[in-house]
Motif scaffolding. Structure first.
Motif, mmCIF file in Angstrom:
data_model
loop_
_atom_site.group_PDB
_atom_site.id
_atom_site.type_symbol
_atom_site.label_atom_id
_atom_site.label_comp_id
_atom_site.label_asym_id
_atom_site.label_seq_id
_atom_site.Cartn_x
_atom_site.Cartn_y
_atom_site.Cartn_z
ATOM 1 N N GLY A 107 16.427 -26.636 12.621
ATOM 2 C CA GLY A 107 16.600 -28.080 12.702
ATOM 3 C C GLY A 107 15.729 -28.782 13.714
ATOM 4 N N ASN A 108 14.551 -28.242 13.992
ATOM 5 C CA ASN A 108 13.682 -28.868 15.002
ATOM 6 C C ASN A 108 12.459 -29.527 14.385
ATOM 7 O OD1 ASN A 108 12.356 -26.467 14.270
ATOM 8 N ND2 ASN A 108 11.365 -26.313 16.279
ATOM 9 N N GLY A 109 12.500 -29.738 13.058
ATOM 10 C CA GLY A 109 11.407 -30.421 12.386
ATOM 11 C C GLY A 109 10.254 -29.537 11.977
ATOM 12 N N THR A 110 10.374 -28.216 12.175
ATOM 13 C CA THR A 110 9.313 -27.280 11.806
ATOM 14 C C THR A 110 9.891 -26.127 10.993
ATOM 15 O OG1 THR A 110 9.461 -25.663 13.628
ATOM 16 C CG2 THR A 110 8.361 -27.762 14.094
ATOM 17 N N ASN A 111 9.015 -25.232 10.576
ATOM 18 C CA ASN A 111 9.432 -23.996 9.910
ATOM 19 C C ASN A 111 9.010 -22.776 10.715
ATOM 20 O OD1 ASN A 111 8.708 -25.950 7.282
ATOM 21 N ND2 ASN A 111 10.604 -24.776 7.112
ATOM 22 N N GLN A 112 8.779 -22.968 12.003
ATOM 23 C CA GLN A 112 8.357 -21.881 12.865
ATOM 24 C C GLN A 112 9.554 -21.223 13.532
ATOM 25 O OE1 GLN A 112 5.607 -23.740 15.572
ATOM 26 N NE2 GLN A 112 3.906 -23.681 14.108
ATOM 27 N N ASN A 113 9.585 -19.894 13.513
ATOM 28 C CA ASN A 113 10.645 -19.170 14.196
ATOM 29 C C ASN A 113 10.584 -19.456 15.692
ATOM 30 O OD1 ASN A 113 11.041 -18.047 11.679
ATOM 31 N ND2 ASN A 113 10.126 -16.062 12.199
ATOM 32 N N SER A 114 11.710 -19.258 16.367
ATOM 33 C CA SER A 114 11.733 -19.421 17.826
ATOM 34 C C SER A 114 12.547 -18.305 18.439
ATOM 35 C CB SER A 114 12.334 -20.772 18.218
ATOM 36 O OG SER A 114 12.389 -20.902 19.626
ATOM 37 N N ASN A 115 11.972 -17.636 19.443
ATOM 38 C CA ASN A 115 12.712 -16.555 20.106
ATOM 39 C C ASN A 115 13.394 -17.014 21.388
ATOM 40 O OD1 ASN A 115 10.565 -16.690 21.931
ATOM 41 N ND2 ASN A 115 9.519 -14.899 21.060
ATOM 42 N N VAL A 116 13.445 -18.325 21.594
ATOM 43 C CA VAL A 116 14.246 -18.919 22.669
ATOM 44 C C VAL A 116 14.943 -20.158 22.094
ATOM 45 C CG1 VAL A 116 12.758 -18.113 24.533
ATOM 46 C CG2 VAL A 116 12.340 -20.343 23.497
ATOM 47 N N ALA A 117 16.008 -20.595 22.752
ATOM 48 C CA ALA A 117 16.785 -21.728 22.257
ATOM 49 C C ALA A 117 15.990 -23.029 22.322
ATOM 50 C CB ALA A 117 18.065 -21.865 23.069
ATOM 51 N N ILE A 118 16.071 -23.820 21.243
ATOM 52 C CA ILE A 118 15.435 -25.136 21.183
ATOM 53 C C ILE A 118 16.447 -26.135 20.633
ATOM 54 C CG2 ILE A 118 13.053 -24.335 20.941
ATOM 55 C CD1 ILE A 118 13.361 -24.526 17.936
ATOM 56 N N ALA A 119 16.270 -27.409 20.966
ATOM 57 C CA ALA A 119 17.230 -28.436 20.551
ATOM 58 C C ALA A 119 17.032 -28.823 19.093
ATOM 59 C CB ALA A 119 17.098 -29.663 21.435
ATOM 60 N N VAL A 120 18.152 -29.046 18.392
ATOM 61 C CA VAL A 120 18.138 -29.544 17.015
ATOM 62 C C VAL A 120 17.861 -31.041 17.045
ATOM 63 C CG1 VAL A 120 19.564 -29.918 14.961
ATOM 64 C CG2 VAL A 120 19.715 -27.751 16.227
ATOM 65 N N THR A 121 17.034 -31.530 16.120
ATOM 66 C CA THR A 121 16.721 -32.954 16.050
ATOM 67 C C THR A 121 17.542 -33.625 14.948
ATOM 68 O OG1 THR A 121 14.881 -32.540 14.544
ATOM 69 C CG2 THR A 121 14.383 -32.591 16.889
ATOM 70 N N GLY A 122 17.607 -34.950 15.003
ATOM 71 C CA GLY A 122 18.324 -35.708 13.983
ATOM 72 C C GLY A 122 19.765 -35.992 14.316
ATOM 73 N N LEU A 123 20.195 -35.639 15.524
ATOM 74 C CA LEU A 123 21.596 -35.844 15.919
ATOM 75 C C LEU A 123 21.721 -36.824 17.078
ATOM 76 C CD1 LEU A 123 22.793 -32.124 15.757
ATOM 77 C CD2 LEU A 123 23.242 -33.935 14.087
ATOM 78 N N THR A 124 20.674 -37.589 17.352
ATOM 79 C CA THR A 124 20.688 -38.539 18.463
ATOM 80 C C THR A 124 21.833 -39.537 18.314
ATOM 81 O OG1 THR A 124 18.287 -38.365 18.645
ATOM 82 C CG2 THR A 124 19.330 -40.257 19.703
ATOM 83 N N GLY A 125 22.574 -39.729 19.394
ATOM 84 C CA GLY A 125 23.663 -40.688 19.387
ATOM 85 C C GLY A 125 24.972 -40.141 18.871
#
Length: 559
Positions: free
Chosen positions: A435-453
């Protein structure tokens, strides 16, 4: 959540249900009229056991013509406890802790409309003191006869007397019921998992199931390969006479915890996931998990989780146990050997585990200090620790400075919910499930986008999709959508969170969510269940086998 300033104490929080007066059963004395008491507040499965924050559902029963108002004066109560420590030890007895109730943004009711912190009068703030164990306790009381607007959520907060540190928060959500009938919400939860094509439901101590049953994973005693409508889990088994308090759905097996502390399992057993040396390759009704002679003996189990072919069980003392398939070290005992009987998971010294989650080949644990640990396979970064797999629990990276309150494990990805409502993700991302706007794997935690507010209250992870439930009852979804599992009215995948606004959820307030292999399930405030996505095995429970891209209502549970 405000951060403590040295030497302010840190804390963990626990909840313990309790009612004032008699149980839900009518109590008749001589010729006197029956006295009825509302059920205890129930912590849903979506809230991590003993977490420092969570969603708590309050079922407030409304008066009817056959019972006088006096029959409701006992109301409903729930005890909340904040355990306050400093430097790893309990603070001195008599340390002040302030509990307060506040209205969340968007609520139209007054703070004291339906809950109170005083045993007889309406009160929104009270100060109590710790005991010799460092515990400060408050009882929240439902005000009888009050009917607030729905949805209504009040936030209970425990802080230090100076306000320098928030010790715990709970969101208390109102939902109505009717006396004289079974409580449609009490102890009501739904479960599926990232590799499961079946769904489990728990209501008032009884389990129900629907979906795939090719290996007996529904536990209904039937040889049918699937069941498209909710069916009671068979009690002509070790569940006879038992009250179920928690359920978990594995890939092709299921797990249940009973009120007497016993564990029960059914379904596929190729990797020993049923936890019983005498079990067959698959069992169509429940059998007892063997704990005698294992580290689980004499432990009080508070939570369970089921992965594709392994299980986790959390004890009240914060210790953790596992059994079943141990490929990639997913049991966390430091080996790769499958375990038919429960073994203790190796966690960092000094950590007390408060919540657990199991993916296909990895496992997650949340500690009382808000830190997250993972173990098992890490091919796609699902452990969040950088690059390496591990057969013992190691810390997830990328969460520094946050306090995590809930976790969820997908097939090859993981989710975490922070105390400020932010959702984090890591692992596989080919379908946008992070949910971060990409299709790249991540091996550390990243914030999900689209939930502002939005203030997110709970999370769920499926095979390659993710769900989040906001405090206003709205569901958000992202990731793979080839089977309509996002519920947005199309089969288009999304790399960012999208709100569900169509189908039978359009006018509903959701209070709990679950994500399966290719389907999703939601429980709403009126006690109805809704599902969407793949339905080839009847896992949507609507009586058919046709998949849908927007929510449909699950058929009513059997009486």
């Amino acid at each position: 959540m405000p951060q403590p300033t040295s030497p302010s104490p840190d804390a963990k929080a626990t909840t313990a249900a309790g009612t004032a007066g008699p149980s839900r059963r009518s109590v008749v004395g001589g010729a006197a009229a029956a006295v009825w008491a509302a059920p205890a507040i129930t912590v849903l499965a979506s809230a991590p056991a003993f977490a420092a924050s969570g969603q708590v559902q309050v079922t407030a029963f409304l008066p009817d013509a056959t019972r006088p108002v006096s029959a409701y004066q006992r109301g409903t109560t729930q005890t909340f406890t904040a355990t306050v420590t400093q430097g790893g030890s309990p603070v001195a007895a008599g340390t002040a802790v302030v509990f307060s109730l506040e209205r969340l943004p968007g609520n139209t009711t007054a703070t004291t409309d339906w809950l109170s912190l005083h045993p007889t009068n309406a009160a929104t703030t009270t100060t109590t003191t710790t005991d010799a164990s460092g515990q400060a306790t408050i009882t929240v009381r439902y005000l009888p006869g009050v009917v607030p607007t729905i949805p209504t959520t009040l936030r209970l907060t425990a802080t230090t007397s100076t306000g320098s540190a928030t010790l715990a928060t709970w969101d208390l959500n109102y939902r109505p019921g009717r006396p004289g009938t079974p409580d449609p919400h009490g102890a009501f939860s739904v479960a599926s998992s990232s590799t499961a094509d079946h769904t489990l439901v728990l209501r008032n101590g009884t389990g129900y199931a629907f979906g795939s049953n090719n290996l007996g994973q529904l536990g209904i005693g039937s040889t049918a390969s699937s069941q498209p409508s909710p069916t009671a889990i068979s009690t002509t088994s070790t569940l006879n006479g038992k009250t179920i308090t928690a359920i978990a759905a594995g890939g092709r097996h299921s797990l249940a915890l009973a009120s007497d502390g016993t564990l029960h399992a059914w379904g596929f057993n190729a990797s020993g996931q049923l936890g019983n040396p005498n079990a067959s390759l698959f069992e169509r009704t429940a059998i007892a998990v063997t704990v005698a002679g294992t580290p689980l003996a004499n432990k009080a189990i508070t939570a369970i989780a089921a992965g594709d072919s392994h299980n986790l069980a959390l004890a009240s003392d914060g210790t953790l146990y596992a059994w079943g398939d141990n490929g990639n070290g997913r049991l966390g005992d430091g080996t790769g050997a499958a375990r038919i009987l429960p073994v203790q998971v190796t966690v960092p010294v000094g950590k007390t585990i408060t919540a657990i989650a199991a993916g296909e080949t990895h496992s997650l644990a949340l500690a009382s200090d808000g830190t997250v640990y993972a173990w098992g396979a890490n091919t796609f970064g699902q452990l969040g620790n950088g690059t390496k797999g591990s057969a013992t629990a190691i810390a997830v990276l990328g969460l520094a400075g946050t306090t995590i309150t809930a976790i969820a494990a997908g097939r090859l990805h993981s989710l975490a919910l922070a105390s400020d409502g932010t959702v984090y993700a890591w692992g596989a991302n080919a379908s946008g499930q992070l949910g971060n706007g990409t299709n790249q794997n991540s091996n550390v935690a990243i914030a999900v986008t689209g939930l502002t507010g939005k203030t997110i209250a709970s999370i769920a992870a499926g095979k390659e999709h993710s769900l989040a439930l906001a405090s206003d009852g709205t569901v958000y979804a992202w990731g793979a959508n080839g089977s309509g599992q996002l519920g947005i009215g199309s089969n288009t995948s999304s790399t960012a969170a999208v709100a569900l606004t169509k189908g039978t959820l359009a006018t509903k307030t959701v209070v709990a969510i679950a994500a399966g292999n290719l389907h999703s399930v939601a429980l709403t405030s009126d006690g109805t269940l809704h599902a969407w996505g793949d339905n080839a095995s009847g896992q949507l429970g609507n009586g058919g086998t046709t998949g849908v891209t927007t929510a449909v209502q699950v058929k009513p549970l059997p009486a």
